[in-house]
Motif scaffolding. Sequence first.
Motif, short mmCIF file in Angstrom:
data_model
loop_
_atom_site.label_atom_id
_atom_site.label_comp_id
_atom_site.label_asym_id
_atom_site.label_seq_id
_atom_site.Cartn_x
_atom_site.Cartn_y
_atom_site.Cartn_z
N ILE A 72 13.32 -6.17 -16.03
CA ILE A 72 13.85 -5.78 -14.70
C ILE A 72 13.15 -4.21 -14.51
N CYS A 73 13.25 -3.49 -15.78
CA CYS A 73 12.37 -2.18 -15.47
C CYS A 73 10.97 -2.30 -15.33
N ALA A 74 10.16 -3.17 -15.63
CA ALA A 74 9.12 -3.59 -15.22
C ALA A 74 8.82 -4.07 -14.00
N ASP A 75 9.88 -4.70 -13.30
CA ASP A 75 9.85 -5.17 -11.99
C ASP A 75 9.88 -3.95 -11.06
N LEU A 76 10.83 -3.13 -11.43
CA LEU A 76 11.04 -1.70 -10.63
C LEU A 76 9.92 -0.74 -10.75
N SER A 77 9.28 -0.84 -11.71
CA SER A 77 7.96 0.05 -11.81
C SER A 77 6.93 -0.49 -10.98
N ARG A 78 6.66 -1.89 -10.90
CA ARG A 78 5.83 -2.33 -10.06
C ARG A 78 6.18 -2.39 -8.66
N LEU A 79 7.58 -2.49 -8.32
CA LEU A 79 7.76 -2.11 -7.08
C LEU A 79 7.61 -0.70 -6.42
N CYS A 80 7.79 0.32 -7.44
CA CYS A 80 7.53 1.81 -6.99
C CYS A 80 6.07 1.73 -6.57
N GLN A 81 5.20 1.04 -7.21
CA GLN A 81 3.71 1.17 -6.81
C GLN A 81 3.49 0.74 -5.38
N ARG A 82 4.34 -0.49 -4.98
CA ARG A 82 3.96 -1.13 -3.79
C ARG A 82 4.78 -0.28 -2.67
N LEU A 83 5.83 0.40 -3.09
CA LEU A 83 6.32 1.59 -2.19
C LEU A 83 5.50 2.74 -1.68
N GLU A 84 4.92 3.00 -2.89
CA GLU A 84 3.85 4.11 -2.56
C GLU A 84 2.67 3.70 -1.85
N ALA A 85 2.12 2.47 -1.75
CA ALA A 85 1.03 1.91 -1.08
C ALA A 85 1.55 1.66 0.40
N LEU A 86 2.69 1.56 0.63
CA LEU A 86 3.00 0.95 1.89
C LEU A 86 2.78 2.08 3.07
N HIS A 87 3.18 3.23 2.52
CA HIS A 87 3.03 4.56 3.77
C HIS A 87 3.06 5.75 3.02
N SER A 88 2.87 6.85 3.74
CA SER A 88 2.88 8.24 3.04
C SER A 88 4.15 8.80 3.08
N GLY A 89 4.73 8.26 3.96
CA GLY A 89 6.32 8.69 3.97
C GLY A 89 6.26 10.35 4.50
N ASN A 90 7.71 10.91 4.30
CA ASN A 90 7.90 12.29 4.53
C ASN A 90 8.72 13.04 3.31
N ALA A 91 9.10 13.95 3.40
CA ALA A 91 9.65 14.78 2.47
C ALA A 91 10.92 14.04 1.68
N THR A 92 11.66 13.40 2.46
CA THR A 92 12.62 12.49 1.88
C THR A 92 12.59 11.35 1.32
N THR A 93 11.48 10.50 1.71
CA THR A 93 11.24 9.35 1.30
C THR A 93 10.25 9.45 -0.08
N TRP A 151 15.59 4.48 0.07
CA TRP A 151 14.13 4.78 0.56
C TRP A 151 13.76 3.83 1.44
N VAL A 152 14.20 2.40 1.53
CA VAL A 152 13.94 1.66 2.61
C VAL A 152 14.51 1.72 3.78
N ALA A 153 15.97 2.43 3.59
CA ALA A 153 16.74 2.88 4.74
C ALA A 153 15.82 3.96 5.41
N HIS A 154 15.58 4.93 4.79
CA HIS A 154 14.70 5.98 5.45
C HIS A 154 13.69 5.80 6.11
N SER A 155 12.62 4.87 5.33
CA SER A 155 11.51 4.45 5.67
C SER A 155 11.73 3.79 7.08
N GLU A 156 12.67 2.97 7.29
CA GLU A 156 12.97 2.19 8.60
C GLU A 156 13.33 3.11 9.79
N LYS A 157 13.36 4.36 9.63
CA LYS A 157 13.91 5.31 10.54
C LYS A 157 12.48 6.00 11.01
#
Length: 215
Positions: A72-93, A151-157
């Motif tokens: 589960i920890c490894a899955d969460l780590s891989r998902l972090c990489q996907r979140l990072e690649a999705l968009h540059s985000g803002n200070a909050t995300t 993170w998802v909730a803020h990203s959708e805004k």
Amino acid sequence: MNEIKESLRNIEQTYKVFQQQQFTFIAALEHSRENAHDKIKPISSIGQVQTYTDHYCNNTTDRRILLMFLSICADLSRLCQRLEALHSGNATTNALLDRCKTLVSHSNDLSAVRAKYPHDVVNHLSCDEARNHYGGVVSLIPVVLDCMKEWVAHSEKLPRHMMQSERLEKLLDQDFVTHRKSPFACEAPAAEVCIAFPCKPHLSTGKNNGTKFSI
């Protein structure tokens, strides 16, 4: 974003199965600590659990539940990489993502991490266990999941153009790479760009009188 949500839901479902076996998880950690003659220190990192699993776990049931935690920890780590690649985000995300990445790092000290209400994982421990040994390790996954959902909730805004700009940059990068391989390989990415950013067709006065597109 829908794929991210689906991945997050899948990890949550796996975690629910793991959570139902918390007593088995604590017993496995207790047995491994005894085998390692390491009864004083708290469980303070994912790396420590990995070491117990690799070198001090000699029980099939214990090994299975420890590997489930690590998976589960490894899955969460891989998902972090996907979140990072999705968009540059803002200070909050970005702050939320940095926290997630820190928490799932194998060397991060998680002994002070505590899951708050509505999570009750810490309440299922004895006072001594929660305070001195296992409060952090049982809190890790629910805290990271909450952080990712935030993170998802803020990203959708975020403004739509931020998401589209990231998508365009990725398509253009892909277009460049494939174009170097074949002069005809860029047609699909170019079509996707026109979908994300509607194009205005106009007739060319060039030699082939073909149709050009401009964004």
